[in-house]
Design a protein around this motif. Sequence first.
Motif, PDB file in Angstrom:
ATOM      1  N   GLU A 188     -97.155 -33.287-111.174  1.00 30.71           N
ATOM      2  CA  GLU A 188     -97.032 -31.939-110.639  1.00 30.71           C
ATOM      3  C   GLU A 188     -95.594 -31.698-110.204  1.00 30.71           C
ATOM      4  N   PRO A 205    -101.879 -34.486 -93.723  1.00 32.62           N
ATOM      5  CA  PRO A 205    -101.951 -33.195 -94.400  1.00 32.62           C
ATOM      6  C   PRO A 205    -102.344 -33.397 -95.856  1.00 32.62           C
ATOM      7  N   GLU A 206    -102.978 -32.397 -96.464  1.00 29.55           N
ATOM      8  CA  GLU A 206    -103.507 -32.551 -97.817  1.00 29.55           C
ATOM      9  C   GLU A 206    -102.452 -33.006 -98.806  1.00 29.55           C
ATOM     10  N   ARG A 207    -101.233 -32.495 -98.713  1.00 29.37           N
ATOM     11  CA  ARG A 207    -100.191 -32.843 -99.690  1.00 29.37           C
ATOM     12  C   ARG A 207     -99.683 -34.272 -99.520  1.00 29.37           C
ATOM     13  N   PHE A 208     -99.994 -34.912 -98.376  1.00 28.04           N
ATOM     14  CA  PHE A 208     -99.525 -36.276 -98.128  1.00 28.04           C
ATOM     15  C   PHE A 208    -100.661 -37.303 -98.143  1.00 28.04           C
ATOM     16  N   ARG A 209    -101.869 -36.877 -98.497  1.00 24.95           N
ATOM     17  CA  ARG A 209    -102.995 -37.802 -98.357  1.00 24.95           C
ATOM     18  C   ARG A 209    -102.882 -39.019 -99.264  1.00 24.95           C
ATOM     19  N   SER A 210    -102.498 -38.819-100.509  1.00 19.61           N
ATOM     20  CA  SER A 210    -102.336 -39.959-101.409  1.00 19.61           C
ATOM     21  C   SER A 210    -101.220 -40.877-100.925  1.00 19.61           C
ATOM     22  N   SER A 211    -100.129 -40.269-100.469  1.00 18.07           N
ATOM     23  CA  SER A 211     -99.013 -41.058 -99.953  1.00 18.07           C
ATOM     24  C   SER A 211     -99.411 -41.825 -98.705  1.00 18.07           C
ATOM     25  N   SER A 223     -93.579 -33.678-107.418  1.00 23.25           N
ATOM     26  CA  SER A 223     -94.242 -34.954-107.122  1.00 23.25           C
ATOM     27  C   SER A 223     -93.482 -36.094-107.770  1.00 23.25           C
ATOM     28  N   GLN A 228     -92.628 -41.295-102.690  1.00 20.27           N
ATOM     29  CA  GLN A 228     -94.028 -40.898-102.672  1.00 20.27           C
ATOM     30  C   GLN A 228     -94.936 -42.039-103.104  1.00 20.27           C
ATOM     31  N   ASP A 234     -93.231 -40.865 -97.847  1.00 19.88           N
ATOM     32  CA  ASP A 234     -93.146 -39.473 -97.395  1.00 19.88           C
ATOM     33  C   ASP A 234     -94.246 -39.161 -96.386  1.00 19.88           C
TER      34      ASP A 234
END
Length: 404
Positions: free
Chosen positions: A191, A331-337, A194, A199, A204
């Motif tokens: 994405e 936060p949703e944008r950092f969940r995988s990280s 990304s 990351q 992050d």
Amino acid sequence: MKARLSVMMFLQFFIWGGWFVTLGTFLANNLGASGGQIGMAFSTQSWGAIIAPFIIGLIADRYFNAERILAVLHLLGAVLLYQLYRAPDFIGFYPYVLAYMVIYMPTLALVNSVAFRQMSDPAQEFSRIRVWGTIGWIVAGLVISFVFAWDAQQSIATGALRNTFLMSAIASLALGLYSFTLPRTAPLKPEAGSGGIKQLLGLDALGLLKDRSYLVFFIASILICIPLAFYYQNANPFLAEIGVTNPTAKMAIGQVSEVLFMLLLPLFIQRFGIKLTLLVGMLAWALRYVLFAYGDNGELVFMLFTGIALHGICYDFFFVSGQIYTDAKAPERFRSSAQGLITLATYGVGMLIGFWVAGQVTDHYAAVGGSHDWRSIWLFPAGFALLIFFCFSVAFKGRKRVAG
């Protein structure tokens, strides 16, 4: 499709369980390794966990199909496991086990990628497929103890545990070939915004550490890996040394417990909250090692079995609930990280420290002739876990509930 993915999971964890559980016993009894050397061998898991994000994130996820990378890694793994089978001493053994764990740890993420990409509802479907991995681990222990009796006292003395590497090599060859038949899992296009090493390693998500409660949890997660390392490194040699029959199969009780408590975990978190769940997990580590310290292979053998059965609470109530807590805090944008960060901290840094400490403590309490003062060895992680428990109970101010 579910059956095919279940076979993949079964073989994936059969391979690991087929040699990792008895590694400490084999090294001590057949290669004459010291506690420090055994700690070095087990810490290769941590080096694999640290290096895995680079292999998967920077190479596999971007350029190659996941199932093909999985196939190649397991075929290479079969060769390395065969070299472990042939190794004459620890000096010849260590380079191969290090190389093997560096290529095996990335396959844990690869099998998940292959499975997730074939599912329409991963939340409902994945656990039914992943459980076959736990079954594979259990079956490996049963085969070692009840089919071949490689972990019996007489067999250990004759070096029969060496055959665990040959068995795992054959299974790795089978999974390598089988992986070429798995569904095509092409790399996803990244994405916008990304990617990058920051990351991939979860860096992050470091902003989470500004939250005092999460910082306390993060530090506790690293420290609790020291008691965890004692179990992985010493449990099988301990049971074998004190004369417990079929120790590898009996340790599989822990995996059965893990499955059962995994099902209870969401209900416990919902009813009692995340802090109490984490505290119960920590306290279970202390209790387990007290049971190991004072149990024996006679009238008190039930204490040993109870300690093994506590594995589900020890692991699920702290490490799995910690992943749930991390997901809720990020936060949703950092969940995988964020998940990458906590994995790197525990399986990477935490376990690396833990295996070193376990090796040093085991050497300190080693006696002449290869025996050990196991009570003193087990009381060390018991006291350490209890100290973390008390510090965490005072310092952690997490929310009572974690949203699902």
